[in-house]
Design a protein around this motif. Structure first.
Motif, PDB file in Angstrom:
ATOM      1  N   LEU A 162      12.798 -10.494   2.598  1.00 47.04           N
ATOM      2  CA  LEU A 162      11.441 -10.020   2.320  1.00 47.04           C
ATOM      3  C   LEU A 162      10.842  -9.174   3.449  1.00 47.04           C
ATOM      4  CD1 LEU A 162      10.009 -13.331   0.799  1.00 47.04           C
ATOM      5  CD2 LEU A 162      10.485 -11.199  -0.439  1.00 47.04           C
ATOM      6  N   ARG A 163      11.662  -8.792   4.410  1.00 46.88           N
ATOM      7  CA  ARG A 163      11.120  -8.064   5.565  1.00 46.88           C
ATOM      8  C   ARG A 163      10.442  -6.759   5.153  1.00 46.88           C
ATOM      9  NH1 ARG A 163      12.585  -7.659  11.507  1.00 46.88           N
ATOM     10  NH2 ARG A 163      11.463  -5.794  12.132  1.00 46.88           N
ATOM     11  N   GLU A 164      11.099  -5.978   4.318  1.00 47.85           N
ATOM     12  CA  GLU A 164      10.532  -4.691   3.922  1.00 47.85           C
ATOM     13  C   GLU A 164       9.215  -4.887   3.170  1.00 47.85           C
ATOM     14  OE1 GLU A 164      11.683  -0.849   1.186  1.00 47.85           O
ATOM     15  OE2 GLU A 164      13.312  -1.944   2.155  1.00 47.85           O
ATOM     16  N   VAL A 165       9.159  -5.866   2.301  1.00 45.71           N
ATOM     17  CA  VAL A 165       7.938  -6.161   1.553  1.00 45.71           C
ATOM     18  C   VAL A 165       6.810  -6.510   2.521  1.00 45.71           C
ATOM     19  CG1 VAL A 165       6.871  -7.775  -0.088  1.00 45.71           C
ATOM     20  CG2 VAL A 165       9.175  -6.915  -0.511  1.00 45.71           C
ATOM     21  N   LEU A 166       7.094  -7.394   3.466  1.00 41.56           N
ATOM     22  CA  LEU A 166       6.077  -7.813   4.432  1.00 41.56           C
ATOM     23  C   LEU A 166       5.616  -6.632   5.285  1.00 41.56           C
ATOM     24  CD1 LEU A 166       4.498 -10.315   5.436  1.00 41.56           C
ATOM     25  CD2 LEU A 166       6.287 -10.606   7.157  1.00 41.56           C
ATOM     26  N   GLU A 167       6.554  -5.828   5.744  1.00 38.55           N
ATOM     27  CA  GLU A 167       6.203  -4.680   6.594  1.00 38.55           C
ATOM     28  C   GLU A 167       5.348  -3.661   5.850  1.00 38.55           C
ATOM     29  OE1 GLU A 167       9.624  -3.948   9.873  1.00 38.55           O
ATOM     30  OE2 GLU A 167      10.229  -3.578   7.798  1.00 38.55           O
ATOM     31  N   ILE A 168       5.633  -3.445   4.582  1.00 35.26           N
ATOM     32  CA  ILE A 168       4.874  -2.463   3.801  1.00 35.26           C
ATOM     33  C   ILE A 168       3.481  -2.983   3.468  1.00 35.26           C
ATOM     34  CG2 ILE A 168       4.742  -1.327   1.536  1.00 35.26           C
ATOM     35  CD1 ILE A 168       7.843  -1.039   1.731  1.00 35.26           C
ATOM     36  N   GLU A 169       3.404  -4.223   2.984  1.00 37.32           N
ATOM     37  CA  GLU A 169       2.114  -4.762   2.568  1.00 37.32           C
ATOM     38  C   GLU A 169       1.215  -5.143   3.740  1.00 37.32           C
ATOM     39  OE1 GLU A 169       1.690  -7.543  -0.696  1.00 37.32           O
ATOM     40  OE2 GLU A 169       3.749  -7.090  -1.320  1.00 37.32           O
ATOM     41  N   PHE A 170       1.824  -5.672   4.789  1.00 36.21           N
ATOM     42  CA  PHE A 170       1.044  -6.213   5.908  1.00 36.21           C
ATOM     43  C   PHE A 170       1.707  -5.827   7.232  1.00 36.21           C
ATOM     44  CE2 PHE A 170       0.570  -9.112   2.273  1.00 36.21           C
ATOM     45  CZ  PHE A 170      -0.803  -9.045   2.085  1.00 36.21           C
ATOM     46  N   PRO A 171       1.537  -4.579   7.660  1.00 37.55           N
ATOM     47  CA  PRO A 171       2.143  -4.150   8.926  1.00 37.55           C
ATOM     48  C   PRO A 171       1.667  -5.005  10.100  1.00 37.55           C
ATOM     49  CG  PRO A 171       1.160  -2.292   7.756  1.00 37.55           C
ATOM     50  CD  PRO A 171       0.743  -3.532   7.028  1.00 37.55           C
ATOM     51  N   LEU A 172       2.527  -5.124  11.100  1.00 35.82           N
ATOM     52  CA  LEU A 172       2.177  -5.881  12.306  1.00 35.82           C
ATOM     53  C   LEU A 172       0.910  -5.321  12.944  1.00 35.82           C
ATOM     54  CD1 LEU A 172       5.636  -6.237  14.081  1.00 35.82           C
ATOM     55  CD2 LEU A 172       4.251  -8.082  13.154  1.00 35.82           C
ATOM     56  N   LEU A 173       0.104  -6.200  13.481  1.00 37.30           N
ATOM     57  CA  LEU A 173      -1.051  -5.775  14.272  1.00 37.30           C
ATOM     58  C   LEU A 173      -0.560  -5.282  15.625  1.00 37.30           C
ATOM     59  CD1 LEU A 173      -3.727  -8.573  13.755  1.00 37.30           C
ATOM     60  CD2 LEU A 173      -3.780  -6.253  12.889  1.00 37.30           C
ATOM     61  N   GLU A 174      -1.242  -4.318  16.167  1.00 38.49           N
ATOM     62  CA  GLU A 174      -0.857  -3.796  17.477  1.00 38.49           C
ATOM     63  C   GLU A 174      -1.479  -4.576  18.621  1.00 38.49           C
ATOM     64  OE1 GLU A 174      -1.616   0.398  17.463  1.00 38.49           O
ATOM     65  OE2 GLU A 174      -0.405   0.690  15.661  1.00 38.49           O
ATOM     66  N   ASP A 175      -2.374  -5.491  18.327  1.00 38.58           N
ATOM     67  CA  ASP A 175      -3.058  -6.279  19.340  1.00 38.58           C
ATOM     68  C   ASP A 175      -2.180  -7.471  19.742  1.00 38.58           C
ATOM     69  OD1 ASP A 175      -4.708  -7.963  20.831  1.00 38.58           O
ATOM     70  OD2 ASP A 175      -6.490  -7.440  19.661  1.00 38.58           O
ATOM     71  N   GLN A 176      -1.294  -7.257  20.709  1.00 34.27           N
ATOM     72  CA  GLN A 176      -0.336  -8.290  21.107  1.00 34.27           C
ATOM     73  C   GLN A 176      -1.022  -9.549  21.614  1.00 34.27           C
ATOM     74  OE1 GLN A 176       3.108  -7.929  20.621  1.00 34.27           O
ATOM     75  NE2 GLN A 176       2.991 -10.129  20.918  1.00 34.27           N
ATOM     76  N   GLY A 177      -2.147  -9.402  22.295  1.00 31.63           N
ATOM     77  CA  GLY A 177      -2.856 -10.565  22.802  1.00 31.63           C
ATOM     78  C   GLY A 177      -3.334 -11.483  21.687  1.00 31.63           C
ATOM     79  N   LEU A 178      -3.827 -10.912  20.609  1.00 28.92           N
ATOM     80  CA  LEU A 178      -4.297 -11.697  19.471  1.00 28.92           C
ATOM     81  C   LEU A 178      -3.125 -12.336  18.730  1.00 28.92           C
ATOM     82  CD1 LEU A 178      -6.868 -12.522  18.021  1.00 28.92           C
ATOM     83  CD2 LEU A 178      -6.690 -10.435  16.658  1.00 28.92           C
TER      84      LEU A 178
END
Length: 187
Positions: free
Chosen positions: A107-123
């Motif tokens: 499901l990696r591609e599905v997750l990446e498309i629907e909900f991309p990683l946040l860029e805020d590494q601290g959060l």
């Protein structure tokens, strides 16, 4: 995010988890307790973390588990049913290195498309710390103990076991980064 948002998140999580999955609800409350310990470090982002901590496992709720992958199921529920903002859904969808588990599940591609990683590494790290230093019963623990118990519970060759073995060094690094920001190490 406001105090009202946090109350709403608690209400949603409780209604979805408390009756059907009381142990998961206990864990969720413990994760939220850990999030409160980071308020002084996160400033304005603390309310977003508090909401994510309360909602991170909502996808386990029996009525919501459509794919069987709780970060994706929970984020879809929050987006589609409650119209939750993008930052919160992305944080829930990607909590505790979920992308690696998504890969194990195809499901990696599905997750990446629907909900991309946040860029805020601290959060992102903060939510990892909250989740991975809380036992299933909601008590504080170390990340090392938590990972060991996950491996023991699911087995090393299960989907979750393979994921956690792949993610453990990243989990420990995220926990270390958060703990380095704390005046004392609450455990």
């Amino acid at each position: 995010m406001s105090e009202q948002s946090t109350l709403w998140a608690r209400s949603v999580a409780e209604s979805e988890l408390a009756g059907s999955l009381p142990r998961r609800w206990a864990h969720t409350q413990g994760v939220a307790d850990r999030a409160r310990l980071l308020e002084s470090v996160l400033g304005q982002k603390a309310k977003l973390l508090a909401c994510a901590a309360l909602l991170h496992d909502v996808g386990y709720a029996p009525g919501l588990a459509t794919t069987g992958f709780h970060p994706l199921d929970g984020a879809r529920f929050l987006r589609d049913v409650h119209g939750v903002d993008d930052h919160l859904t992305r944080l829930v969808a990607n909590h505790s290195f979920a992308l690696l588990e998504a890969e194990e599940r195809g499901l990696r591609e599905v997750l990446e498309i629907e909900f991309p990683l946040l860029e805020d590494q601290g959060l992102v790290d903060a939510l990892v710390w909250c989740d991975m230093t809380t036992t299933p019963d909601g008590r504080p623990t170390t990340a090392e103990e938590r990972v060991a118990k996950i491996l023991n519970r699911y087995g090393a060759e299960s989907v979750v076991g393979r994921f956690i073995r792949r993610a453990e060094l990243e989990i420990f690094a995220a926990v270390d980064r958060v703990e380095a920001t704390l005046p004392s190490h609450p455990r």
